[in-house]
Design a protein around this motif. Structure first.
Motif, PDB file in Angstrom:
ATOM      1  N   VAL A 411       0.845  -1.190   0.000  1.00 18.76           N
ATOM      2  CA  VAL A 411       0.000   0.000   0.000  1.00 18.76           C
ATOM      3  C   VAL A 411       0.884   1.245   0.000  1.00 18.76           C
ATOM      4  O   VAL A 411       1.802   1.365   0.823  1.00 18.76           O
ATOM      5  CB  VAL A 411      -0.930   0.045   1.241  1.00 18.76           C
ATOM      6  N   THR A 412       0.609   2.137  -0.931  1.00 21.94           N
ATOM      7  CA  THR A 412       1.227   3.456  -0.942  1.00 21.94           C
ATOM      8  C   THR A 412       0.141   4.477  -0.633  1.00 21.94           C
ATOM      9  O   THR A 412      -0.905   4.480  -1.272  1.00 21.94           O
ATOM     10  CB  THR A 412       1.872   3.768  -2.309  1.00 21.94           C
ATOM     11  N   VAL A 413       0.392   5.321   0.349  1.00 20.08           N
ATOM     12  CA  VAL A 413      -0.606   6.293   0.793  1.00 20.08           C
ATOM     13  C   VAL A 413      -0.203   7.677   0.317  1.00 20.08           C
ATOM     14  O   VAL A 413       0.980   8.057   0.389  1.00 20.08           O
ATOM     15  CB  VAL A 413      -0.757   6.284   2.328  1.00 20.08           C
ATOM     16  N   MET A 414      -1.188   8.439  -0.174  1.00 24.24           N
ATOM     17  CA  MET A 414      -0.914   9.795  -0.624  1.00 24.24           C
ATOM     18  C   MET A 414      -2.009  10.747  -0.140  1.00 24.24           C
ATOM     19  O   MET A 414      -3.109  10.320   0.225  1.00 24.24           O
ATOM     20  CB  MET A 414      -0.821   9.857  -2.150  1.00 24.24           C
ATOM     21  N   CYS A 415      -1.682  12.032  -0.130  1.00 25.32           N
ATOM     22  CA  CYS A 415      -2.652  13.071   0.209  1.00 25.32           C
ATOM     23  C   CYS A 415      -2.316  14.299  -0.623  1.00 25.32           C
ATOM     24  O   CYS A 415      -2.066  14.177  -1.816  1.00 25.32           O
ATOM     25  CB  CYS A 415      -2.641  13.357   1.711  1.00 25.32           C
ATOM     26  N   GLY A 416      -2.289  15.474  -0.007  1.00 27.01           N
ATOM     27  CA  GLY A 416      -1.933  16.670  -0.757  1.00 27.01           C
ATOM     28  C   GLY A 416      -0.441  16.910  -0.788  1.00 27.01           C
ATOM     29  O   GLY A 416       0.111  17.377  -1.783  1.00 27.01           O
ATOM     30  N   SER A 417       0.251  16.562   0.317  1.00 30.31           N
ATOM     31  CA  SER A 417       1.696  16.801   0.398  1.00 30.31           C
ATOM     32  C   SER A 417       2.450  15.645   1.026  1.00 30.31           C
ATOM     33  O   SER A 417       3.659  15.526   0.846  1.00 30.31           O
ATOM     34  CB  SER A 417       1.963  18.063   1.225  1.00 30.31           C
ATOM     35  N   GLY A 418       1.771  14.827   1.804  1.00 34.15           N
ATOM     36  CA  GLY A 418       2.406  13.702   2.472  1.00 34.15           C
ATOM     37  C   GLY A 418       2.179  13.684   3.969  1.00 34.15           C
ATOM     38  O   GLY A 418       2.451  12.668   4.627  1.00 34.15           O
ATOM     39  N   MET A 419       1.667  14.773   4.536  1.00 38.49           N
ATOM     40  CA  MET A 419       1.490  14.835   5.986  1.00 38.49           C
ATOM     41  C   MET A 419       0.287  14.007   6.445  1.00 38.49           C
ATOM     42  O   MET A 419       0.399  13.174   7.344  1.00 38.49           O
ATOM     43  CB  MET A 419       1.365  16.288   6.447  1.00 38.49           C
TER      44      MET A 419
END
Length: 460
Positions: A411-419
């Motif tokens: 699983v690779t998790v992402m959002c807007g910047s990584g926080m």
């Protein structure tokens, strides 16, 4: 005459002290009340009134604490569902004098049923209002959310529209004093400033300026907001009355060889930066950097279990304990600074890999073949643009969503910047997924690529 603003960072909560001629009143005080008592001493005044604009959902009120300390009477709007145990109910048109200040009550429901605003007049110049304490009915750049009553969504949106018309009639000169600023969960489009007037908002606040009631209702019910589970505890405490916070909030140090790091008796919360957490962290710990505690701790922590902080310093732990206490988490039993001493003491540590854009690009062909790209931004962010094939689940919903999702072995998790992705990754690891990493830079980095290969989409 004076008006002081007291800001609670993280929660973006704004409270106020107003006063004149040796008297003072508070509007929407927070639970840790030292700042108000210090201001009263500095202004050489006595706190005689406490006014609440509504039952706050995102923090514990300090009104009952102030009342116990000073004898001040607490005033609150009509709350038919659950009367406020520690307050006297105010109604439309009620007036109060604090020296040369006069406050007049406006009932402004919609955000909540009990929402009221307080219009401020200077009795030496009473013709036009100086300002208005709008609570969560009107913000700077936005208006209050109306999703707390899902079975009455059209009704409460209409009530808020009607309330805003009342506020418009106060006059363009009136200064707006809202209960929250930019970053609060109580609105979505707040401007990143803490000063405005009714006139400025009429010219620049899209929701406030709307004239068509039905169009306003449709706009409000189409909004997407998230409701953290800790709001229920805030509702209870703010109806019954919460207690004061500790006057000594710094959690004691916990030695490196403590069994607390392995016994699962405490919720371990790592409040250092996401990169420090990635380098080395205690297995089973949550990654919630200090600046994000107010927004995310209430999604994951429970009130019945002790909390142990992994911090950079005792001061950072103290600040975190204060933040947690503002949302009712009082069971912070200790802190440990850093992880080097844990390693030298033989405690088990883990790391969280951070990957970059090229790695994500190279894995795109593996989506659905043992690899999941999980986007944990809000649904509005996801709909505005995402990587094709990504799975969506809001970070706050993960504890429940994981039970219903079928994630791959990696699983690779992402959002807007990584926080937010780092927070989510820690939750996923706690759920038993060993092969988790974070796309560091996330959507912002994805959009900085020089070329867009096949399989990627700005809006899918």
């Amino acid at each position: 005459m004076f008006v002081h603003k007291i800001k609670s960072d993280g929660l973006s909560h704004l409270s106020y002290m107003i006063g004149s001629n040796g008297q003072a009143a508070l509007i929407d005080p927070r639970r840790d009340v030292d700042a108000y008592m210090d201001l009263a001493r500095e202004e050489d005044c006595r706190i005689t009134h406490v006014f609440e604009t509504h039952r706050n959902e995102d923090l514990v009120s300090g009104a009952p604490v102030i009342s116990q300390l000073t004898g001040a009477t607490v005033y609150h709007g009509p709350q038919p569902a659950q009367p406020i145990a520690y307050a006297t109910t105010v109604r439309e048109g009620d007036k109060f004098r604090i020296g040369k200040i006069e406050l007049t009550v406006l009932e402004t429901p919609g955000h909540t049923d009990d929402s009221v605003s307080y219009v401020l007049h200077d009795t030496d110049n009473p013709e036009r209002a100086v300002g208005v304490f709008t609570g969560d009915a009107l913000f700077i750049g936005d208006v209050g959310r109306t999703d707390f009553y899902p079975d009455r969504e059209r009704e409460v949106a209409g009530l808020l529209f009607d309330s805003l018309q009342k506020l418009k009639r106060i006059g363009p000169q009136a200064i707006i004093y809202p209960a929250h600023g930019a970053g609060s969960v109580c609105g979505a489009g707040m401007a990143d400033r803490e000063f405005s007037t009714i006139g400025h908002e009429l010219a620049n606040n899209q929701r406030f300026a709307m004239q068509d009631r039905e169009a306003f209702i449709e706009a409000k019910i189409s909004e997407n907001h998230y409701l953290p589970p800790y709001f229920k505890e805030m509702e209870r405490l703010n109806a019954e009355g919460g207690s004061a916070t500790s006057r000594f909030p710094t959690p004691p140090p916990v030695p490196s060889d403590s069994r607390l790091f392995t016994s699962h008796e405490a919720q371990i919360v790592d409040i250092r930066s996401e990169t420090d957490f990635a380098a080395a962290h205690v297995p089973g710990s949550y990654c919630i950097p200090q600046g994000m505690l107010a927004a995310f701790a209430g999604w994951f922590l429970n009130y019945q279990t002790d909390i142990l902080l992994i911090s950079d310093s005792a001061e950072q732990a103290r600040q975190a304990a204060v933040t947690l206490s503002r949302i009712g988490f009082d069971r912070v039993i200790g802190h440990h600074a850093g992880t080097v001493s844990l390693a030298t003491a033989g405690q088990s540590l883990e790391s969280l890999p951070l990957v970059e854009t090229r790695t994500v690009e190279s894995r795109l062909a593996d989506i659905g073949k043992g690899w999941t790209l999980l986007d944990v931004r809000s649904i509005d962010e996801f709909n505005a643009g995402h990587i094709e094939g990504a799975t969506h689940a809001y970070v706050g919903h993960l504890p429940d969503a994981l039970a219903e999702m079928s994630l791959g072995s990696r699983v690779t998790v992402m959002c807007g910047s990584g926080m937010r992705a780092s927070i989510a990754a820690s939750v996923i690891k706690r759920a038993g997924y060993p092969n988790v990493d974070v796309y560091y830079g996330s959507w912002a980095a994805w959009n900085k690529r020089e070329s867009r290969p096949a399989g990627a989409s700005r809006a899918a």
